[in-house]
Design a protein around this motif. Structure first.
Motif, PDB file in Angstrom:
ATOM      1  N   LYS A 151       0.859  -1.197   0.000  1.00 35.63           N
ATOM      2  CA  LYS A 151       0.000   0.000   0.000  1.00 35.63           C
ATOM      3  C   LYS A 151       0.887   1.236   0.000  1.00 35.63           C
ATOM      4  CE  LYS A 151      -2.481   2.722   3.249  1.00 35.63           C
ATOM      5  NZ  LYS A 151      -1.349   3.567   3.590  1.00 35.63           N
TER       6      LYS A 151
ATOM      7  N   THR B  19     -11.548  -4.703   8.139  1.00 37.82           N
ATOM      8  CA  THR B  19     -10.659  -4.063   9.123  1.00 37.82           C
ATOM      9  C   THR B  19     -11.359  -2.943   9.882  1.00 37.82           C
ATOM     10  OG1 THR B  19      -9.764  -2.574   7.451  1.00 37.82           O
ATOM     11  CG2 THR B  19      -8.541  -4.605   7.854  1.00 37.82           C
ATOM     12  N   ARG B  20     -12.369  -2.288   9.252  1.00 34.44           N
ATOM     13  CA  ARG B  20     -13.044  -1.215  10.005  1.00 34.44           C
ATOM     14  C   ARG B  20     -13.784  -1.811  11.201  1.00 34.44           C
ATOM     15  NH1 ARG B  20     -16.288   1.312   5.390  1.00 34.44           N
ATOM     16  NH2 ARG B  20     -14.761   0.051   4.304  1.00 34.44           N
TER      17      ARG B  20
ATOM     18  N   SER C 110      -4.084  -7.067   6.759  1.00 33.18           N
ATOM     19  CA  SER C 110      -5.508  -6.878   6.470  1.00 33.18           C
ATOM     20  C   SER C 110      -6.047  -8.003   5.587  1.00 33.18           C
ATOM     21  CB  SER C 110      -5.722  -5.539   5.764  1.00 33.18           C
ATOM     22  OG  SER C 110      -5.182  -5.592   4.466  1.00 33.18           O
TER      23      SER C 110
ATOM     24  N   LEU D 231     -12.183   6.047   6.796  1.00 28.46           N
ATOM     25  CA  LEU D 231     -12.315   5.056   7.876  1.00 28.46           C
ATOM     26  C   LEU D 231     -11.985   5.665   9.240  1.00 28.46           C
ATOM     27  CD1 LEU D 231     -11.390   1.547   6.540  1.00 28.46           C
ATOM     28  CD2 LEU D 231     -13.438   2.888   6.341  1.00 28.46           C
TER      29      LEU D 231
ATOM     30  N   GLN E  97     -14.019  -8.273  -2.247  1.00 31.60           N
ATOM     31  CA  GLN E  97     -13.683  -7.769  -3.580  1.00 31.60           C
ATOM     32  C   GLN E  97     -14.498  -8.416  -4.688  1.00 31.60           C
ATOM     33  OE1 GLN E  97      -9.403  -7.967  -3.695  1.00 31.60           O
ATOM     34  NE2 GLN E  97      -9.265  -6.246  -2.280  1.00 31.60           N
TER      35      GLN E  97
END
Ligand code: ADP
Length: 257
Positions: free
Chosen positions: A89, A135-136, A131, A100, A180
């Protein structure tokens, strides 16, 4: 919610890609207080998600103009380590992380009795180390435990869990592939004693009936996660509670049964 190739099934003979049944939650482990320098902390493993949360405060607010005369100023920072995702990332703060951070603050704030600490600040730092979807929800669930560990007075814990739709079926707690390649994801956060909902989002498309089913399943997931939260706090504070009770006093983590 990207379209997957028709041949790739997310549910085969009632079993998901990670071996779970449609209504099964991933394994959850919560450690209370792993960080000595923070006022409160928690570490959560939720399936393959690994998330560390540190809480500071109530303390002086910087910059000072953010201080509120009638309550504590509550801030959350959700951050993903560059090595936390399958593809590296980018380290710069992303729009997703900003969103988030806000979503987490909004989900947690109704539970915190900020009026007790005017002119102070309470900071929550969420570091996603690894992750795998959801994750939130894991971050919100762990933050609530870290806040309790910091002794921040709360009306209730906050617990979060998602449900969604994959291969045309409503399922609990989507992992990254399901998130996804699936059709929809509905993350929910609640204050379990009152049942108040402090987060409700939807990514993808569901019919009204499917949405109802997903919400009911996510709420059922929240109840299961709440049991893990209580077990974690009892494990950390059970001993302390007994000794404190004898003196007629109480500590942060024990008031949320
Ligand atoms: P949540 O983690 O709450 O489900 P999203 O639906 O935005 O949030 O993300 C789903 C999953 O996609 C994340 O948990 C993570 O595994 C993966 N992901 C998110 N952002 C990135 C990124 N920048 N690079 C690679 N993977 C990512």
């Amino acid at each position: 919610m990207a379209k997957k190739a028709a041949s790739e099934k997310l549910i085969r003979k009632g079993v998901r890609t990670d071996g779970r049944k449609p209504t099964e939650l991933r394994n959850i482990r919560i450690d209370v207080g792993p960080l000595e320098r923070a006022d409160g902390s928690a570490y959560i493993e939720w399936g393959k998600n690994k998330i560390l949360v540190a809480v500071y405060g109530p303390r002086e607010v910087h910059p000072r103009h953010l201080a509120r005369p009638d309550r504590a100023f509550f801030r959350c920072r959700y951050h993903m380590a560059p090595f936390s995702t399958a593809e590296r990332k980018r380290p710069a703060p992303s729009r997703r992380e900003i969103e988030l951070s806000k979503v987490t603050r909004v989900a947690l704030e109704p539970a915190i009795i900020t009026e007790l600490f005017p002119r102070t600040g309470i900071d929550v730092f969420i570091e996603v180390l690894q992750s795998d979807g959801g994750t939130r929800c894991a971050g919100i669930t762990a933050s609530s435990i870290a806040l309790a560990d910091a002794g921040v007075p709360m009306r209730d814990l906050v617990v979060a869990c998602a449900a969604g739709k994959i291969d045309g079926q409503i399922v609990l707690d989507l992992n990254e592939i399901e998130d996804q390649d699936g059709e929809a994801d509905v993350p929910v956060a609640i204050m379990p004693r009152t049942g108040g909902i402090s987060l409700l989002q939807m990514d993808g498309i569901l019919s009204p009936a499917e949405f109802k089913e997903a919400l009911a399943l996510a709420l059922d997931g929240c109840k299961q996660v709440y049991e893990r939260q209580k077990d974690a706090l009892k494990g950390a504070y059970g001993q302390a509670d007994t000794s404190m009770d004898e003196e007629g006093d109480s500590v942060g983590g024990d008031t949320h049964e």
